[in-house]
Design an enzyme around this catalytic site. Sequence first.
Site, PDB file in Angstrom:
ATOM      1  N   ASP A  31       0.824  -1.216   0.000  1.00 38.63           N
ATOM      2  CA  ASP A  31       0.000   0.000   0.000  1.00 38.63           C
ATOM      3  C   ASP A  31       0.856   1.264   0.000  1.00 38.63           C
ATOM      4  OD1 ASP A  31      -2.758  -1.259   2.085  1.00 38.63           O
ATOM      5  OD2 ASP A  31      -2.003  -1.795   0.084  1.00 38.63           O
ATOM      6  N   ALA A  32       1.983   1.235   0.735  1.00 41.25           N
ATOM      7  CA  ALA A  32       2.814   2.447   0.836  1.00 41.25           C
ATOM      8  C   ALA A  32       3.343   2.841  -0.540  1.00 41.25           C
ATOM      9  CB  ALA A  32       3.960   2.199   1.805  1.00 41.25           C
ATOM     10  N   ASP A  35       0.403   4.163  -2.608  1.00 42.79           N
ATOM     11  CA  ASP A  35      -0.060   5.479  -2.145  1.00 42.79           C
ATOM     12  C   ASP A  35       0.909   6.596  -2.538  1.00 42.79           C
ATOM     13  OD1 ASP A  35      -1.496   4.200   0.981  1.00 42.79           O
ATOM     14  OD2 ASP A  35      -2.223   4.220  -1.111  1.00 42.79           O
ATOM     15  N   SER A  80     -35.317 -11.064 -16.752  1.00 44.76           N
ATOM     16  CA  SER A  80     -35.189 -11.820 -15.497  1.00 44.76           C
ATOM     17  C   SER A  80     -35.052 -13.295 -15.846  1.00 44.76           C
ATOM     18  CB  SER A  80     -36.440 -11.600 -14.655  1.00 44.76           C
ATOM     19  OG  SER A  80     -37.571 -11.949 -15.428  1.00 44.76           O
ATOM     20  N   LEU A  81     -34.671 -14.078 -14.866  1.00 42.59           N
ATOM     21  CA  LEU A  81     -34.439 -15.504 -15.076  1.00 42.59           C
ATOM     22  C   LEU A  81     -35.617 -16.291 -14.517  1.00 42.59           C
ATOM     23  CD1 LEU A  81     -30.723 -15.677 -13.956  1.00 42.59           C
ATOM     24  CD2 LEU A  81     -31.586 -16.584 -16.106  1.00 42.59           C
ATOM     25  N   GLU A 110     -22.931 -21.217 -13.280  1.00 43.02           N
ATOM     26  CA  GLU A 110     -22.225 -20.110 -12.616  1.00 43.02           C
ATOM     27  C   GLU A 110     -22.854 -19.854 -11.250  1.00 43.02           C
ATOM     28  OE1 GLU A 110     -22.890 -16.701 -15.075  1.00 43.02           O
ATOM     29  OE2 GLU A 110     -22.098 -17.681 -16.870  1.00 43.02           O
ATOM     30  N   LYS A 112     -24.698 -17.810  -8.572  1.00 40.22           N
ATOM     31  CA  LYS A 112     -25.628 -16.685  -8.727  1.00 40.22           C
ATOM     32  C   LYS A 112     -25.334 -15.677  -7.609  1.00 40.22           C
ATOM     33  CE  LYS A 112     -30.523 -15.584  -9.488  1.00 40.22           C
ATOM     34  NZ  LYS A 112     -30.611 -14.487  -8.498  1.00 40.22           N
ATOM     35  N   ARG A 133     -30.486  -2.144 -13.746  1.00 42.27           N
ATOM     36  CA  ARG A 133     -31.409  -2.931 -14.566  1.00 42.27           C
ATOM     37  C   ARG A 133     -32.751  -2.223 -14.708  1.00 42.27           C
ATOM     38  NH1 ARG A 133     -35.425  -6.159 -13.746  1.00 42.27           N
ATOM     39  NH2 ARG A 133     -35.829  -7.943 -15.115  1.00 42.27           N
ATOM     40  N   GLU A 167     -22.821  -8.305 -11.867  1.00 44.95           N
ATOM     41  CA  GLU A 167     -23.536  -8.191 -10.589  1.00 44.95           C
ATOM     42  C   GLU A 167     -22.651  -7.447  -9.602  1.00 44.95           C
ATOM     43  OE1 GLU A 167     -26.474  -9.677 -10.853  1.00 44.95           O
ATOM     44  OE2 GLU A 167     -27.321  -9.674  -8.834  1.00 44.95           O
TER      45      GLU A 167
HETATM   46  N1  LIG Z   1     -26.574 -12.939 -10.352  1.00 44.15           N
HETATM   47  C1  LIG Z   1     -25.737 -13.592 -11.185  1.00 44.15           C
HETATM   48  O1  LIG Z   1     -24.675 -14.069 -10.770  1.00 44.15           O
HETATM   49  C2  LIG Z   1     -26.139 -13.743 -12.626  1.00 44.15           C
HETATM   50  C3  LIG Z   1     -27.242 -13.067 -13.133  1.00 44.15           C
HETATM   51  N2  LIG Z   1     -27.586 -13.183 -14.445  1.00 44.15           N
HETATM   52  C4  LIG Z   1     -26.829 -13.957 -15.254  1.00 44.15           C
HETATM   53  O2  LIG Z   1     -27.135 -14.083 -16.565  1.00 44.15           O
HETATM   54  C5  LIG Z   1     -28.134 -13.210 -17.119  1.00 44.15           C
HETATM   55  C6  LIG Z   1     -27.693 -12.841 -18.497  1.00 44.15           C
HETATM   56  C7  LIG Z   1     -28.079 -14.044 -19.328  1.00 44.15           C
HETATM   57  C8  LIG Z   1     -29.242 -14.712 -18.612  1.00 44.15           C
HETATM   58  C9  LIG Z   1     -29.422 -13.968 -17.288  1.00 44.15           C
HETATM   59  N3  LIG Z   1     -25.747 -14.644 -14.809  1.00 44.15           N
HETATM   60  C10 LIG Z   1     -25.376 -14.558 -13.517  1.00 44.15           C
HETATM   61  N4  LIG Z   1     -24.281 -15.262 -13.095  1.00 44.15           N
END
Ligand SMILES: NC(=O)c1cnc(OC2CCCC2)nc1N
Length: 322
Positions: A31-32, A35, A80-81, A110, A112, A133, A167
């Site tokens: 950090d030093a 900075d 939305s999903l 992935e 969420k 969004r 996100e």
């Molecule tokens: N909250 C998350 O981590 C997350 C949210 N949304 C998406 O994908 C969107 C884009 C394509 C379909 C929905 N992926 C994620 N990992």
Amino acid sequence: MDVKERIKELTEILTKYDYHYHVLDEPLVDDATYDSLLAELKKLEKENPGLVLAHSPTKRVGGKVLAGFKAVQHGTPMLSLGNAFNSSDLEDFAIRAKKKTSQPLTYVAELKIDGLAVTLTYENGMLVRGATRGDGQTGEDITENLKKIKSIPLKLTQPVNIEVRGEVYMPKLAFDKLNEQRKQEEKPQFANPRNAAAGTLRQLDTSIVAKRNLSIFFYSIANSDEFGSTHSENLSALKELGFRVNPNYKKLSSIEEVYAYCNDWQQKRENLPYEIDGVVIKIDSLSIQRELGYTAKSPRWAIAYKFPAQRSFSKLLDVTFT
Ligand SMILES: NC(=O)c1cnc(OC2CCCC2)nc1N
């Protein structure tokens, strides 16, 4: 070297240090050292305001009070999903997808991240706009606030035009410290990290955002097949451009493997330094994604597997002993 070259050199050195610290989580200097270089740059910029570069790391600290947030129309809607809560919901998702394509399906799973979705637009590799969004069609322009998040690059490694989605979240440790501090100041505490992140991004005083330790994981390129033919290739492209991508994504070739991944992370989630509320599963092939398209509000090629709500110890105590 003349002052213009020194400002350029310091800007590039500090940008590289920021990338290693905030995107790779692998600091290059202490950090030093950081900075003292930043102080030198601040001094030179103060003496030569006309030589300040658009992606200068000095833009990450301090800030101004905005009058409000402008409305932004999303070029590509932020949908939305749909949700899945068990293995049969996941199987239904796979069966519906298989009905619409003859090709074999590969998935990307992935974590969420439990934060708030933002979209960022870059022109010639420079950040020009960031927005919430909103209702999926119209969001709020929060560019100035997003520039204070050090894991959001101001300048990409290539001069590309791209719109990316990610996100924004507050790490658990930052959340606990913030609530402790608010308790001392007799201010209301935030209920969870997601609310704390949302409340921070709504601040009109951008200097508050700079102090709140927000972070981001990027997870998609909006509406573009110029960077790859699969979602996993797009994630690699995002990393190469300088974006922070969650390292726990996995390519899987059956819905059974997807379900195993979901169960595995439902157990491991409490050890993560950030909150997750499930797993997002996407069909990897972009051409199959196009073939499947969208329902009125969600992609047919992605679904969110939701974990049961995590009971905090204090909530558990309430339930158990009241
Ligand atoms: N909250 C998350 O981590 C997350 C949210 N949304 C998406 O994908 C969107 C884009 C394509 C379909 C929905 N992926 C994620 N990992």
